[in-house]
Design a protein around this motif. Structure first.
Motif, PDB file in Angstrom:
ATOM      1  N   LEU A 178      55.864  78.116  26.178  1.00 11.46           N
ATOM      2  CA  LEU A 178      55.896  77.423  27.546  1.00 11.46           C
ATOM      3  C   LEU A 178      56.085  76.059  27.623  1.00 11.46           C
ATOM      4  O   LEU A 178      55.537  75.331  26.886  1.00 11.46           O
ATOM      5  N   PRO A 179      57.465  75.619  28.373  1.00 11.95           N
ATOM      6  CA  PRO A 179      57.800  74.145  28.258  1.00 11.95           C
ATOM      7  C   PRO A 179      56.637  73.467  29.197  1.00 11.95           C
ATOM      8  O   PRO A 179      56.247  73.712  30.327  1.00 11.95           O
ATOM      9  N   LEU A 180      56.377  72.098  28.727  1.00 12.35           N
ATOM     10  CA  LEU A 180      55.578  71.248  29.482  1.00 12.35           C
ATOM     11  C   LEU A 180      56.375  70.060  29.845  1.00 12.35           C
ATOM     12  O   LEU A 180      56.688  69.175  29.005  1.00 12.35           O
ATOM     13  N   VAL A 181      57.202  70.206  31.022  1.00 14.93           N
ATOM     14  CA  VAL A 181      58.009  69.118  31.626  1.00 14.93           C
ATOM     15  C   VAL A 181      57.245  67.629  31.444  1.00 14.93           C
ATOM     16  O   VAL A 181      56.179  67.752  32.226  1.00 14.93           O
ATOM     17  N   PHE A 246      61.542  64.417  30.086  1.00  8.95           N
ATOM     18  CA  PHE A 246      62.086  64.640  31.124  1.00  8.95           C
ATOM     19  C   PHE A 246      63.762  64.719  30.944  1.00  8.95           C
ATOM     20  O   PHE A 246      64.448  65.377  32.078  1.00  8.95           O
ATOM     21  N   GLY A 247      64.483  63.879  30.071  1.00 11.75           N
ATOM     22  CA  GLY A 247      65.706  63.821  30.232  1.00 11.75           C
ATOM     23  C   GLY A 247      66.147  65.019  29.810  1.00 11.75           C
ATOM     24  O   GLY A 247      67.181  65.575  30.421  1.00 11.75           O
ATOM     25  N   LEU A 248      65.647  65.762  28.840  1.00  7.80           N
ATOM     26  CA  LEU A 248      65.950  67.089  28.118  1.00  7.80           C
ATOM     27  C   LEU A 248      65.758  68.189  29.356  1.00  7.80           C
ATOM     28  O   LEU A 248      66.734  69.117  29.744  1.00  7.80           O
ATOM     29  N   ALA A 249      64.704  68.120  30.245  1.00 11.13           N
ATOM     30  CA  ALA A 249      64.415  68.987  31.210  1.00 11.13           C
ATOM     31  C   ALA A 249      65.391  68.742  32.327  1.00 11.13           C
ATOM     32  O   ALA A 249      66.054  69.919  32.992  1.00 11.13           O
ATOM     33  N   LEU A 254      70.390  71.693  35.028  1.00 13.00           N
ATOM     34  CA  LEU A 254      71.553  71.805  35.528  1.00 13.00           C
ATOM     35  C   LEU A 254      72.193  73.125  35.408  1.00 13.00           C
ATOM     36  O   LEU A 254      72.777  73.733  36.146  1.00 13.00           O
ATOM     37  N   PHE A 255      71.560  73.907  34.427  1.00 14.63           N
ATOM     38  CA  PHE A 255      71.940  75.291  34.161  1.00 14.63           C
ATOM     39  C   PHE A 255      70.873  76.252  34.750  1.00 14.63           C
ATOM     40  O   PHE A 255      71.324  77.294  35.352  1.00 14.63           O
ATOM     41  N   ASP A 268      65.741  68.410  41.236  1.00 18.72           N
ATOM     42  CA  ASP A 268      64.923  68.116  42.086  1.00 18.72           C
ATOM     43  C   ASP A 268      63.348  68.412  41.679  1.00 18.72           C
ATOM     44  O   ASP A 268      62.562  67.446  41.834  1.00 18.72           O
ATOM     45  N   GLN A 269      63.315  69.654  41.168  1.00 21.83           N
ATOM     46  CA  GLN A 269      61.884  70.025  40.819  1.00 21.83           C
ATOM     47  C   GLN A 269      61.567  69.086  39.622  1.00 21.83           C
ATOM     48  O   GLN A 269      60.304  68.727  39.269  1.00 21.83           O
ATOM     49  N   VAL A 270      62.348  68.819  38.648  1.00 21.67           N
ATOM     50  CA  VAL A 270      62.119  67.994  37.603  1.00 21.67           C
ATOM     51  C   VAL A 270      61.715  66.824  38.124  1.00 21.67           C
ATOM     52  O   VAL A 270      60.616  66.118  37.812  1.00 21.67           O
TER      53      VAL A 270
END
Length: 322
Positions: A178-181, A246-249, A254-255, A268-270
């Motif tokens: 699970l990713p943690l932005v 954040f940059g990678l998120a 975008l996809f 926008d959610q990021v």
């Protein structure tokens, strides 16, 4: 003394997650409820929340003033819950959360009705998030049109049918990671949706200050990592929590903004995750919180097990530690 049965309340966006809880709270207090939604034929689930004839759904789109005026006919109170988390077609943040909110407020003011506007903690005209900027602009438009309006800003809400805890519980069922932005260090103050609905009903009852902005957060301030850990504990899933810069998120979003269901993530959610989502010291000092309304909010640990058990490997029959 007049009965609440004499008061018609129009709830714009009343069929959604918060909406159904607000409709239930108002119905229990004997208000007559008109639910103004884009698709009234999909609002049948609201009928059992009140007595026969107490709840009535009508077709309304806040982007079209004439439909808003029709929905407000003979109404004494307007509650605006309309909001979107992602834009699409004509449903843009500015059209729905700014112009739409302004239309409802202007119509309520013209009808001599009280106005309750639900915004969000994080509303800020200088935010990196378009969503939060539009929420701030919506508040300003509402207060300009109806200065006595009461604004309610909930933190991130949880409860059955939410798109928060259910989303991550669903991801944990199918993904080992699970990713943690941003590392999951941003702070939240999750609020139980039924508590927020109770607060909105209290505003309708006249227990809140006119022209004030209430910030509603739950009893605990948690990081996103802590929230994820609570969800994993409730669902009894062992998953790796992986920090995602954040940059990678943003690049992935975008996809993923076109992905279905729980995998959807917009740029926008990021941006929203870059800021904390907690009740301000200003609101606490002014008593513009749950406590100021005499409400003791429930915690995520107390409520979430009641509906997240379905994400366990063997559902409600799974024993602790299994």
């Amino acid at each position: 003394m007049a009965s609440n049965l004499d008061t018609l309340v129009t709830v714009f966006g009343g069929s959604g997650f918060l909406g159904r809880n607000v409709v239930r709270a108002l119905s229990k207090r004997d208000y007559r409820v008109r639910v103004a939604v884009r698709r009234p034929e999909l609002a049948g689930h609201l009928q059992p929340l009140g007595r026969v004839g107490q709840i009535h759904a009508v077709q309304t789109n806040v982007r079209y003033p004439a439909s808003v005026e029709a929905a407000m006919r003979d109404s004494r109170v307007a509650i605006n819950l309309v909001g979107i988390l992602a834009q699409g077609g004509g449903q843009t943040f500015d059209a729905v959360q700014v112009k739409g909110a302004e239309t409802v407020a202007k119509t309520a003011a013209a009808a001599g009705a009280r106005m309750v506007h639900v915004s969000a903690i994080g509303a800020d005209e200088n935010s990196l998030s378009h969503y939060y900027r539009s929420k701030a602009a919506g508040e300003q438009a509402v207060l300009a049109a109806a200065p006595s309006a009461t604004i309610v800003r909930p933190s991130l809400m949880f409860g059955p049918e939410d798109e928060f805890t259910n989303r991550f519980a669903a991801l944990a069922r199918i993904s080992p990671v699970l990713p943690l932005v941003g590392g999951g260090v941003n702070k939240l103050q999750p609020a139980y949706v039924a508590d927020v609905a109770k607060a909105v009903a209290d505003v309708v009852d006249g227990k809140a200050k006119a022209g004030a902005v209430y910030e509603l957060g739950g009893p605990e301030i948690l990081t996103m990592r802590e929230v994820m850990e609570i969800i994993l504990e409730i669902t009894q899933r062992h998953r790796m929590l992986a920090p995602l810069p954040f940059g990678l998120a943003k690049l992935q979003s975008l996809f993923l903004q076109f992905a279905p269901g729980a995998f959807k993530l917009t740029p926008d959610q990021v941006a929203m995750l870059r800021s904390d989502n907690v009740v301000s010291d200003t609101a606490k000092a002014a008593g513009l919180t749950f406590a100021g309304l005499g409400i003791t909010p429930d915690s995520i640990e107390a409520v979430a097990p009641q509906y997240l058990w379905r994400f366990r490997a063997t559902g409600q029959f799974q024993k602790n530690g299994a």
